[in-house]
Enzyme design. Structure first.
Site, PDB file in Angstrom:
ATOM      1  N   PRO A 139       2.241  -4.026   9.011  1.00 28.46           N
ATOM      2  CA  PRO A 139       2.397  -3.565  10.446  1.00 28.46           C
ATOM      3  C   PRO A 139       1.738  -2.217  10.499  1.00 28.46           C
ATOM      4  CG  PRO A 139       4.397  -3.101   8.766  1.00 28.46           C
ATOM      5  CD  PRO A 139       3.491  -4.238   8.030  1.00 28.46           C
ATOM      6  N   ASN A 140       1.425  -2.112  11.890  1.00 24.02           N
ATOM      7  CA  ASN A 140       0.844  -1.053  12.235  1.00 24.02           C
ATOM      8  C   ASN A 140      -0.705  -0.809  12.206  1.00 24.02           C
ATOM      9  OD1 ASN A 140       3.346   0.233  13.746  1.00 24.02           O
ATOM     10  ND2 ASN A 140       3.845   0.740  11.748  1.00 24.02           N
ATOM     11  N   ARG A 149      -5.367   6.041  16.077  1.00 30.22           N
ATOM     12  CA  ARG A 149      -4.316   7.355  15.813  1.00 30.22           C
ATOM     13  C   ARG A 149      -4.479   7.561  14.393  1.00 30.22           C
ATOM     14  NH1 ARG A 149      -0.621   3.887  18.713  1.00 30.22           N
ATOM     15  NH2 ARG A 149      -1.005   4.192  21.100  1.00 30.22           N
ATOM     16  N   TYR A 208      -6.109   7.882   8.182  1.00 32.37           N
ATOM     17  CA  TYR A 208      -6.644   6.359   7.983  1.00 32.37           C
ATOM     18  C   TYR A 208      -7.912   5.954   8.375  1.00 32.37           C
ATOM     19  CZ  TYR A 208      -1.372   5.474   7.441  1.00 32.37           C
ATOM     20  OH  TYR A 208      -0.370   5.677   6.847  1.00 32.37           O
ATOM     21  N   ASN A 236      -2.648  -5.650   2.199  1.00 26.20           N
ATOM     22  CA  ASN A 236      -2.080  -4.301   2.378  1.00 26.20           C
ATOM     23  C   ASN A 236      -1.030  -4.597   3.198  1.00 26.20           C
ATOM     24  OD1 ASN A 236      -1.805  -1.906   3.450  1.00 26.20           O
ATOM     25  ND2 ASN A 236      -3.878  -1.379   4.280  1.00 26.20           N
ATOM     26  N   ALA A 255       3.812  -0.555   5.556  1.00 28.08           N
ATOM     27  CA  ALA A 255       5.114   0.112   5.014  1.00 28.08           C
ATOM     28  C   ALA A 255       5.915  -0.739   4.270  1.00 28.08           C
ATOM     29  CB  ALA A 255       5.794   0.489   6.309  1.00 28.08           C
ATOM     30  N   HIS A 305       6.578  -0.676   0.418  1.00 26.57           N
ATOM     31  CA  HIS A 305       7.680   0.292  -0.247  1.00 26.57           C
ATOM     32  C   HIS A 305       8.939  -0.289   0.106  1.00 26.57           C
ATOM     33  CE1 HIS A 305       4.111   2.898  -0.067  1.00 26.57           C
ATOM     34  NE2 HIS A 305       4.085   2.968   1.205  1.00 26.57           N
ATOM     35  N   ASP A 321       9.278 -11.165  -3.686  1.00 29.00           N
ATOM     36  CA  ASP A 321       9.790 -12.479  -4.088  1.00 29.00           C
ATOM     37  C   ASP A 321       8.910 -13.734  -3.657  1.00 29.00           C
ATOM     38  OD1 ASP A 321      12.134 -11.335  -5.102  1.00 29.00           O
ATOM     39  OD2 ASP A 321      13.345 -11.874  -3.427  1.00 29.00           O
ATOM     40  N   GLU A 334      -2.943  -5.652  -4.370  1.00 29.21           N
ATOM     41  CA  GLU A 334      -2.265  -4.833  -3.363  1.00 29.21           C
ATOM     42  C   GLU A 334      -3.562  -3.799  -3.272  1.00 29.21           C
ATOM     43  OE1 GLU A 334       1.141  -2.683  -4.834  1.00 29.21           O
ATOM     44  OE2 GLU A 334       0.871  -1.166  -3.451  1.00 29.21           O
ATOM     45  N   HIS A 336      -4.526  -0.425  -0.427  1.00 33.31           N
ATOM     46  CA  HIS A 336      -4.415   0.593   0.624  1.00 33.31           C
ATOM     47  C   HIS A 336      -5.274   1.657   0.904  1.00 33.31           C
ATOM     48  CE1 HIS A 336      -0.033  -0.494   0.058  1.00 33.31           C
ATOM     49  NE2 HIS A 336      -0.408  -0.195  -1.375  1.00 33.31           N
ATOM     50  N   SER A 374      -5.184   4.616   2.126  1.00 27.32           N
ATOM     51  CA  SER A 374      -4.962   6.077   1.577  1.00 27.32           C
ATOM     52  C   SER A 374      -4.443   5.939   0.074  1.00 27.32           C
ATOM     53  CB  SER A 374      -4.016   6.671   2.569  1.00 27.32           C
ATOM     54  OG  SER A 374      -2.740   5.778   2.467  1.00 27.32           O
ATOM     55  N   ARG A 421       0.711  11.162  -1.444  1.00 24.47           N
ATOM     56  CA  ARG A 421       1.178  11.201   0.019  1.00 24.47           C
ATOM     57  C   ARG A 421       2.668  11.465  -0.101  1.00 24.47           C
ATOM     58  NH1 ARG A 421      -0.414   7.004   4.232  1.00 24.47           N
ATOM     59  NH2 ARG A 421       0.252   8.432   5.612  1.00 24.47           N
ATOM     60  N   ARG A 437       6.127   7.222  -0.363  1.00 21.72           N
ATOM     61  CA  ARG A 437       5.090   6.124  -0.520  1.00 21.72           C
ATOM     62  C   ARG A 437       4.617   6.078  -2.058  1.00 21.72           C
ATOM     63  NH1 ARG A 437       3.288   5.411   4.764  1.00 21.72           N
ATOM     64  NH2 ARG A 437       3.626   7.364   5.939  1.00 21.72           N
TER      65      ARG A 437
HETATM   66  O1  CA2 Z   1      -2.845   3.573   3.113  1.00 26.69           O
HETATM   67  C1  CA2 Z   1      -2.577   2.280   3.516  1.00 26.69           C
HETATM   68  O2  CA2 Z   1      -3.316   1.437   3.702  1.00 26.69           O
HETATM   69  C2  CA2 Z   1      -1.155   2.157   3.927  1.00 26.69           C
HETATM   70  O3  CA2 Z   1      -0.814   0.794   3.289  1.00 26.69           O
HETATM   71  C3  CA2 Z   1      -0.994   2.320   5.391  1.00 26.69           C
HETATM   72  C4  CA2 Z   1       0.605   2.280   5.949  1.00 26.69           C
HETATM   73  C5  CA2 Z   1       1.586   3.127   5.008  1.00 26.69           C
HETATM   74  O4  CA2 Z   1       2.794   2.721   5.332  1.00 26.69           O
HETATM   75  C6  CA2 Z   1       1.163   2.901   3.587  1.00 26.69           C
HETATM   76  O5  CA2 Z   1       2.212   3.859   2.985  1.00 26.69           O
HETATM   77  C7  CA2 Z   1      -0.075   2.997   3.132  1.00 26.69           C
HETATM   78  C8  CA2 Z   1       0.597   2.533   7.348  1.00 26.69           C
HETATM   79  C9  CA2 Z   1      -0.329   1.789   8.290  1.00 26.69           C
HETATM   80  C10 CA2 Z   1      -0.146   2.250   9.427  1.00 26.69           C
HETATM   81  O6  CA2 Z   1      -1.630   2.418  10.051  1.00 26.69           O
HETATM   82  C11 CA2 Z   1      -1.591   3.194  10.996  1.00 26.69           C
HETATM   83  C12 CA2 Z   1      -2.911   3.113  11.669  1.00 26.69           C
HETATM   84  C13 CA2 Z   1      -3.075   4.078  12.766  1.00 26.69           C
HETATM   85  C14 CA2 Z   1      -2.033   4.839  13.437  1.00 26.69           C
HETATM   86  C15 CA2 Z   1      -0.873   4.824  12.893  1.00 26.69           C
HETATM   87  C16 CA2 Z   1      -0.339   3.926  11.701  1.00 26.69           C
END
Ligand code: CA2
Length: 146
Positions: free
Chosen positions: A9-10, A17, A22, A73, A76, A79, A86, A97, A99, A101, A106, A110
């Site tokens: 997601p996202n 953003r 990121y 990846n 969210a 976590h 599963d 896995e 990421h 970041s 962080r 996370r």
């Molecule tokens: O660092 C990563 O790749 C994460 O998987 C990114 C997730 C975060 O919840 C993990 O803890 C670490 C968040 C992805 C959201 O990506 C965005 C990109 C642009 C603007 C807002 C969110």
């Protein structure tokens, strides 16, 4: 070798953003870099993104017989998702896995990955390079201990 890249997601918002966390590269640009490197390495890749936990679970399930390795990846859901964990166990496909970041430097929530214990390894904190490093890891994953 066929590698399935799944993005949670996202991650479709990348580049627009939070560039300080990121980076400025979009997911489409990451996919292009992954495809270029995969071609050099002689492996096939499929690259997908979903905001839905259920869809990600279905894609993990369907990977059986089609892909040798999954690079995930889960964003969210890393976590929170017992369902994804599963599914990884159920299909038994080596999963890496990743990421963008470094999840360990962080916020505390996370630091915990529900997926890490059932993945072969974790690559975290190298930005777009986490995806590129994952290709190398995937190619060698059969050499590593389960
Ligand atoms: O660092 C990563 O790749 C994460 O998987 C990114 C997730 C975060 O919840 C993990 O803890 C670490 C968040 C992805 C959201 O990506 C965005 C990109 C642009 C603007 C807002 C969110």
């Amino acid at each position: 070798m066929r590698i399935l890249f799944l993005n949670g997601p996202n991650l479709n918002l990348l580049g627009s953003r939070e560039p300080e966390v990121y980076g400025r590269t979009t997911l489409a640009e990451i996919e292009a870099k992954v495809r270029a490197r995969a071609k050099e390495m002689g492996v096939e890749v499929e690259f997908r993104q979903s905001n839905s936990e259920g869809e990600l679970v279905t894609w993990v399930q369907q990977a059986k017989e089609r892909f040798e390795v999954i690079v995930l990846n889960a964003a969210a859901y890393t976590h929170t998702s017992v369902a994804l964990r599963d599914a990884i166990v159920a299909v038994g496909i080596p999963t890496i896995e990743i990421h963008l970041s470094n999840i360990h430097n962080r916020e505390e929530f996370r630091h915990k990955s529900l997926l890490a214990p059932v993945c072969r390894g974790q690559i975290s904190g190298f930005g777009v390079n986490s995806y590129i490093l994952a290709i190398e890891a995937a190619i060698n994953v059969t050499d590593t201990k389960k």
